[in-house]
Write an enzyme that holds these catalytic residues in place. Structure first.
Site, PDB file in Angstrom:
ATOM      1  N   HIS A 308       8.440  50.382  67.016  1.00 58.55           N
ATOM      2  CA  HIS A 308       9.383  50.958  67.867  1.00 58.55           C
ATOM      3  C   HIS A 308      10.835  50.531  67.846  1.00 58.55           C
ATOM      4  CE1 HIS A 308      10.476  52.135  72.268  1.00 58.55           C
ATOM      5  NE2 HIS A 308       9.444  52.942  71.901  1.00 58.55           N
ATOM      6  N   ASP A 366       0.838  53.763  71.824  1.00 57.64           N
ATOM      7  CA  ASP A 366      -0.021  54.700  71.164  1.00 57.64           C
ATOM      8  C   ASP A 366      -0.835  54.293  70.269  1.00 57.64           C
ATOM      9  OD1 ASP A 366       1.162  56.975  72.092  1.00 57.64           O
ATOM     10  OD2 ASP A 366       2.789  57.103  70.740  1.00 57.64           O
TER      11      ASP A 366
HETATM   12  N1  ACO Z   1       4.784  51.235  59.490  1.00 59.06           N
HETATM   13  C1  ACO Z   1       5.238  50.722  58.328  1.00 59.06           C
HETATM   14  N2  ACO Z   1       6.339  50.196  58.441  1.00 59.06           N
HETATM   15  C2  ACO Z   1       7.485  50.461  59.440  1.00 59.06           C
HETATM   16  C3  ACO Z   1       6.615  51.178  60.548  1.00 59.06           C
HETATM   17  C4  ACO Z   1       5.448  51.497  60.393  1.00 59.06           C
HETATM   18  N3  ACO Z   1       4.902  52.080  61.672  1.00 59.06           N
HETATM   19  N4  ACO Z   1       7.713  51.495  61.541  1.00 59.06           N
HETATM   20  C5  ACO Z   1       8.938  50.846  60.960  1.00 59.06           C
HETATM   21  N5  ACO Z   1       8.625  50.470  59.638  1.00 59.06           N
HETATM   22  C6  ACO Z   1       9.595  49.825  58.576  1.00 59.06           C
HETATM   23  C7  ACO Z   1      10.234  50.641  58.106  1.00 59.06           C
HETATM   24  O1  ACO Z   1       9.910  51.319  56.975  1.00 59.06           O
HETATM   25  C8  ACO Z   1      11.580  50.077  57.729  1.00 59.06           C
HETATM   26  O2  ACO Z   1      11.389  49.198  56.623  1.00 59.06           O
HETATM   27  P1  ACO Z   1      12.690  48.938  55.729  1.00 59.06           P
HETATM   28  O3  ACO Z   1      13.694  47.721  56.418  1.00 59.06           O
HETATM   29  O4  ACO Z   1      11.885  48.270  54.510  1.00 59.06           O
HETATM   30  O5  ACO Z   1      13.193  50.352  55.282  1.00 59.06           O
HETATM   31  C9  ACO Z   1      11.859  49.192  59.051  1.00 59.06           C
HETATM   32  O6  ACO Z   1      10.417  48.741  59.430  1.00 59.06           O
HETATM   33  C10 ACO Z   1      12.722  49.686  60.091  1.00 59.06           C
HETATM   34  O7  ACO Z   1      11.958  50.994  60.446  1.00 59.06           O
HETATM   35  P2  ACO Z   1      13.063  52.150  60.923  1.00 59.06           P
HETATM   36  O8  ACO Z   1      12.177  53.354  60.592  1.00 59.06           O
HETATM   37  O9  ACO Z   1      14.298  52.078  60.523  1.00 59.06           O
HETATM   38  O10 ACO Z   1      12.734  51.889  62.551  1.00 59.06           O
HETATM   39  P3  ACO Z   1      13.097  52.823  63.510  1.00 59.06           P
HETATM   40  O11 ACO Z   1      13.500  52.319  64.772  1.00 59.06           O
HETATM   41  O12 ACO Z   1      14.047  53.872  63.218  1.00 59.06           O
HETATM   42  O13 ACO Z   1      11.712  53.726  64.008  1.00 59.06           O
HETATM   43  C11 ACO Z   1       9.572  54.359  64.850  1.00 59.06           C
HETATM   44  C12 ACO Z   1      10.896  53.463  65.013  1.00 59.06           C
HETATM   45  C13 ACO Z   1      10.112  55.709  64.419  1.00 59.06           C
HETATM   46  C14 ACO Z   1       9.027  54.285  66.063  1.00 59.06           C
HETATM   47  C15 ACO Z   1       8.771  53.811  63.626  1.00 59.06           C
HETATM   48  O14 ACO Z   1       8.471  52.502  63.875  1.00 59.06           O
HETATM   49  C16 ACO Z   1       7.513  54.504  63.189  1.00 59.06           C
HETATM   50  O15 ACO Z   1       7.757  55.295  62.437  1.00 59.06           O
HETATM   51  N6  ACO Z   1       6.299  54.294  63.951  1.00 59.06           N
HETATM   52  C17 ACO Z   1       5.155  54.825  63.519  1.00 59.06           C
HETATM   53  C18 ACO Z   1       5.277  56.219  64.524  1.00 59.06           C
HETATM   54  C19 ACO Z   1       4.692  55.680  66.041  1.00 59.06           C
HETATM   55  O16 ACO Z   1       3.917  54.879  66.176  1.00 59.06           O
HETATM   56  N7  ACO Z   1       5.855  56.383  66.917  1.00 59.06           N
HETATM   57  C20 ACO Z   1       5.390  56.057  68.077  1.00 59.06           C
HETATM   58  C21 ACO Z   1       6.907  55.317  68.716  1.00 59.06           C
HETATM   59  S1  ACO Z   1       6.479  54.920  70.388  1.00 59.06           S
HETATM   60  C22 ACO Z   1       6.676  56.541  71.426  1.00 59.06           C
HETATM   61  O17 ACO Z   1       7.354  57.410  70.813  1.00 59.06           O
HETATM   62  C23 ACO Z   1       5.954  56.800  72.461  1.00 59.06           C
END
Ligand code: ACO
Length: 433
Positions: A308, A366
């Site tokens: 998140h 979720d």
């Molecule tokens: N699985 C694997 N790796 C992940 C995940 C994940 N679900 N989420 C983040 N990471 C990793 C990224 O690859 C990144 O790694 P790095 O530093 O080696 O490049 C690091 O963690 C940071 O991730 P970002 O994408 O930069 O974080 P951001 O804050 O932009 O993204 C997000 C947040 C979009 C929610 C992300 O965690 C994600 O895609 N999660 C899966 C989708 C999801 O469950 N969304 C629901 C969010 S809650 C809602 O909207 C109700």
């Protein structure tokens, strides 16, 4: 930062600029950069708004490090345990929990707005039956502005309130109709004697040839899911609603914009994607293989329902969801749901894996919601629709707050231009082959 804790100093090309630092009631301070461009000719650069507060708000507070979520100061756990969705709606929109007489009046207002204009029912027939229900939601909610002209004057407080009541009241009807249309069943009209959640379940699952009795435990679970999704401060869809509203667009159009944004798999679409992921894994024994794929960056696979932007700790909503999943499955006599087993195994594996620990990735709202919604009988394509239904009150409350803010301006971000500098037009015949 300067010695004075309420000022920040920026030095740019030899010029020192002092900027005020503002404090909220809780949470991080903000550096007020509104005069930065005028004083230095420079913009700030923050794609994804990771360090930018775009507005002042009194509605929802999140402490992502501690895993805290408050609606108007009240912890989400207390609202989910002791309150109900309509009370939460009142709280979000008006700012305080209702007194008994306010509650009675509000319930009446919502209940007597649940029917939609009859002509709206024909609107659905323009869609293919296999249309994604979110596509239908974007269109039908946007179309509300063509049906309810008397609540589109954003400068009239009473019209804003009526638009709010209409959306809280009609979104379940509109969502249930999207579902019924999708599966080829007749629309079921709302039933005023039922609670908000029970009425929604009935509109989704009743058929004219049989009596439908709402299971109170399932209705309570549905209501709790609505509470958990009701607001989440300045997330992508809420910011979309605010941005759309900042130009003076009518509230129905703004909420349609929010629904469109919510649809994306990185936001509200994650509940659908999370359940599909659990189904694809299918067996707890396959969890290590899947976790390895997620960690391999070349696979571009994410663990859906994990991570998140704000929570760097367990999402408090995920805890309540997990408990609710257990209650629903028990009530339905589902002893060993293989998907719940896969989810539990995934959570265990991820929470003890360095990749997830280092990045502070925890289950979000979720991760477990799909298991509950599937057990209630909803197909995955409806999951984000239910999220939109519940989030509508958050969007409309944030929209109202923005409209009522005397300092409100049209939202207009700036950019770092990296395209071609000025160049002269070249006639077609002189552009080579
Ligand atoms: N699985 C694997 N790796 C992940 C995940 C994940 N679900 N989420 C983040 N990471 C990793 C990224 O690859 C990144 O790694 P790095 O530093 O080696 O490049 C690091 O963690 C940071 O991730 P970002 O994408 O930069 O974080 P951001 O804050 O932009 O993204 C997000 C947040 C979009 C929610 C992300 O965690 C994600 O895609 N999660 C899966 C989708 C999801 O469950 N969304 C629901 C969010 S809650 C809602 O909207 C109700």
């Amino acid at each position: 930062m300067a010695d004075d804790p309420k000022k920040a100093v920026l030095e740019l090309a030899g010029t020192k600029v002092e900027m005020p630092v503002k404090s909220g009631t809780i949470g991080p301070d903000v550096v007020d950069i509104t005069k930065l461009y005028a004083q230095t000719g420079a913009f700030t650069f923050d794609p994804g708004f990771t360090s930018t507060a775009a507005c002042e708000s009194k509605i929802t507070y999140i402490d992502g490090d501690e895993g805290v979520l408050l609606y108007r100061g009240y912890p989400i756990e207390q609202l989910a345990e002791h309150g109900d969705f309509l009370e939460t709606c009142y709280l979000l929109y008006y700012g305080e929990l209702p007194t008994p007489s306010q509650r009675k009046e509000f319930d009446k207002n919502i209940t007597y707005h649940t029917m939609v204009h009859e002509q709206m029912t024909r609107f659905y027939q323009g869609f293919r039956r296999d249309a994604h229900p979110m596509a239908v939601m974007v269109a039908v909610v946007g179309a509300m502005s063509a049906f309810y002209h008397d609540s589109t004057d954003i400068n009239d407080a009473r019209q804003r309130e009526i638009a709010c009541h209409r959306m809280i009241a009609k979104l379940p009807t509109i969502a249930a109709m999207a579902y019924k249309y999708h599966i080829g069943q007749p629309f079921v009209y709302p039933q005023n004697s039922l609670s908000y959640a029970a009425n929604f379940l009935r509109m989704c699952f009743a058929v004219p040839c049989e009596e439908y009795v709402v299971n109170p435990i399932l209705a309570r679970a549905m209501d709790r899911i609505f509470i958990l999704h009701a607001d989440h401060e300045q997330n992508a869809s809420t910011s979309t609603v605010r941005l759309a509203g900042s130009s003076g667009a009518n509230p129905f159009a703004c909420i349609a914009a929010g629904i469109a944004c919510l649809w994306g798999p990185a936001h509200g679409g994650a509940n659908e994607a999370a359940l599909e992921m659990l189904q694809q894994i299918g067996d707890p024994a396959k969890v290590p293989e899947f976790i390895a794929k997620v960690k391999d960056k070349t696979s571009h696979i994410r663990l859906m329902g994990f991570g998140h932007r704000v929570y760097k700790n367990y999402d408090p909503r995920a805890k309540i969801m997990q408990k609710t999943a257990h209650e629903v499955l028990t009530e339905l006599g589902i002893k060993d749901d293989p998907l719940l087993e896969v989810a539990r195994e995934l959570e265990k594996a991820a929470l003890s894996d360095q990749y997830f620990i280092e990045r502070k990735l925890y289950p979000n709202v979720d991760f477990y919601s799909g298991i509950i919604l599937r057990a209630l009988g909803f197909p995955t394509s409806m999951f984000t629709v239910l999220f939109a239904l519940a989030r509508t009150v958050g969007w409309i409350s944030q929209w109202k707050e923005m409209i009522e803010d005397p300092g409100q301006k049209i939202g207009r971000p700036r950019q770092l231009y990296t395209g071609s500098p000025k160049r002269d037009y070249v006639p077609l015949t002189m552009r080579g082959k």
